[in-house]
Write an enzyme that holds these catalytic residues in place. Structure first.
Site, PDB file in Angstrom:
ATOM      1  N   HIS A 179       0.787  -1.146   0.011  1.00 34.20           N
ATOM      2  CA  HIS A 179      -0.054  -0.226  -0.185  1.00 34.20           C
ATOM      3  C   HIS A 179       0.734   1.305  -0.031  1.00 34.20           C
ATOM      4  O   HIS A 179       0.446   2.501   0.066  1.00 34.20           O
ATOM      5  CB  HIS A 179      -0.912   0.076   1.134  1.00 34.20           C
ATOM      6  CG  HIS A 179      -2.276   0.490   0.927  1.00 34.20           C
ATOM      7  ND1 HIS A 179      -2.468   1.832   1.677  1.00 34.20           N
ATOM      8  CD2 HIS A 179      -3.361   0.333   0.163  1.00 34.20           C
ATOM      9  CE1 HIS A 179      -3.639   2.169   1.190  1.00 34.20           C
ATOM     10  NE2 HIS A 179      -4.215   1.470   0.257  1.00 34.20           N
ATOM     11  N   LYS A 225       2.987   4.494  -1.180  1.00 34.95           N
ATOM     12  CA  LYS A 225       2.875   5.518  -2.283  1.00 34.95           C
ATOM     13  C   LYS A 225       3.991   6.376  -2.266  1.00 34.95           C
ATOM     14  O   LYS A 225       3.869   7.589  -1.845  1.00 34.95           O
ATOM     15  CB  LYS A 225       1.514   6.344  -2.515  1.00 34.95           C
ATOM     16  CG  LYS A 225       0.339   5.585  -2.504  1.00 34.95           C
ATOM     17  CD  LYS A 225      -0.566   5.386  -1.268  1.00 34.95           C
ATOM     18  CE  LYS A 225      -1.905   4.615  -1.240  1.00 34.95           C
ATOM     19  NZ  LYS A 225      -2.413   4.521   0.112  1.00 34.95           N
ATOM     20  N   ASP A 278      16.593  10.176  -8.088  1.00 32.10           N
ATOM     21  CA  ASP A 278      18.008  10.265  -8.154  1.00 32.10           C
ATOM     22  C   ASP A 278      18.412  10.104  -6.815  1.00 32.10           C
ATOM     23  O   ASP A 278      19.746  10.409  -6.503  1.00 32.10           O
ATOM     24  CB  ASP A 278      18.381  11.629  -8.521  1.00 32.10           C
ATOM     25  CG  ASP A 278      18.152  11.933  -9.944  1.00 32.10           C
ATOM     26  OD1 ASP A 278      18.001  11.001 -10.797  1.00 32.10           O
ATOM     27  OD2 ASP A 278      17.956  13.237 -10.442  1.00 32.10           O
TER      28      ASP A 278
END
Length: 212
Positions: free
Chosen positions: A150, A152, A157
């Site tokens: 779950h 996100k 870089d």
């Protein structure tokens, strides 16, 4: 006279050197004490044309009916995502937003190394962009655990963290109340780098095959 001239030249040289050292010291001090980047974006985002982010040279010839030259939460998110020059590690539960997919594909075309980790169930739903990314040659793995992956977040870089409640879907961007935090503070970025590496190794297909 010639001796006096030499003294003046030497004196001017000493002054110039002193000023140069002071300037260098000031510049290094600015770099050393640079304030970290910390930005918060809230959604839903206003709908506006994004073509200038994907094709800066042809943006002026865009005649779509959407507002142009408008900065939104979504355009700011895309700008930071598209700032990647070497790598992008993406860990996201649901990924169906075609503009975000377009951004990732554009980075891939530019030679940015991209790794995507998704949820095994939501990667297979209609509209998911995971298959599109995989077909383009981007390295994609799906979490094989018994619970949902779950997360996100994205690491740009190895120095910039993008995280929050926002799923990478059109619904989340345009309709839901969501948030995104963008930061380059190392003490916040590093744990997410470590978590991505842990999950990436955990879902290595070679490792999973050996367990069968």
């Amino acid at each position: 006279m010639s001796q006096m001239w030499r003294v003046k030249v030497v004196g001017l040289g000493v002054v110039a050197l002193s000023l140069s050292l002071e300037l260098l010291g000031w510049l290094f001090g600015r770099v050393r004490h640079r304030r970290p980047l910390n930005k918060v974006l809230f959604f839903p985002s206003k709908v506006a044309c994004l073509e200038h982010l994907f094709s800066p040279k042809t943006a002026r010839s865009c005649f779509c009916p959407l507002p142009h030259g408008v900065e939104t939460s979504f355009s700011r998110l895309l700008r930071h995502l598209l700032s990647a020059s070497s790598s992008l590690d993406l860990c996201v539960f649901s990924f169906s937003n075609m503009d975000l997919s377009r951004a990732v594909l554009l980075l891939h075309q530019k030679g940015v190394t991209i790794r995507v980790l998704g949820d095994k169930d939501y990667s297979a739903i209609t509209g998911s962009q995971i298959g599109v990314l995989r077909k383009a040659g981007i390295c994609v793995r799906c979490d094989s655990g018994s619970v949902h992956m779950h997360h996100k977040f994205a690491v740009v870089d190895g120095r910039l963290l993008i995280t929050g409640s926002l799923n990478w879907t059109l619904q989340a961007v345009q309709s839901n109340r969501e948030n995104i935090l963008i930061t380059d503070e190392a003490e916040l970025v590093q744990p997410f780098i470590e978590e991505f590496h842990r999950l990436w190794a955990l879902n290595d297909p070679a490792r999973l095959y050996k367990q069968l």
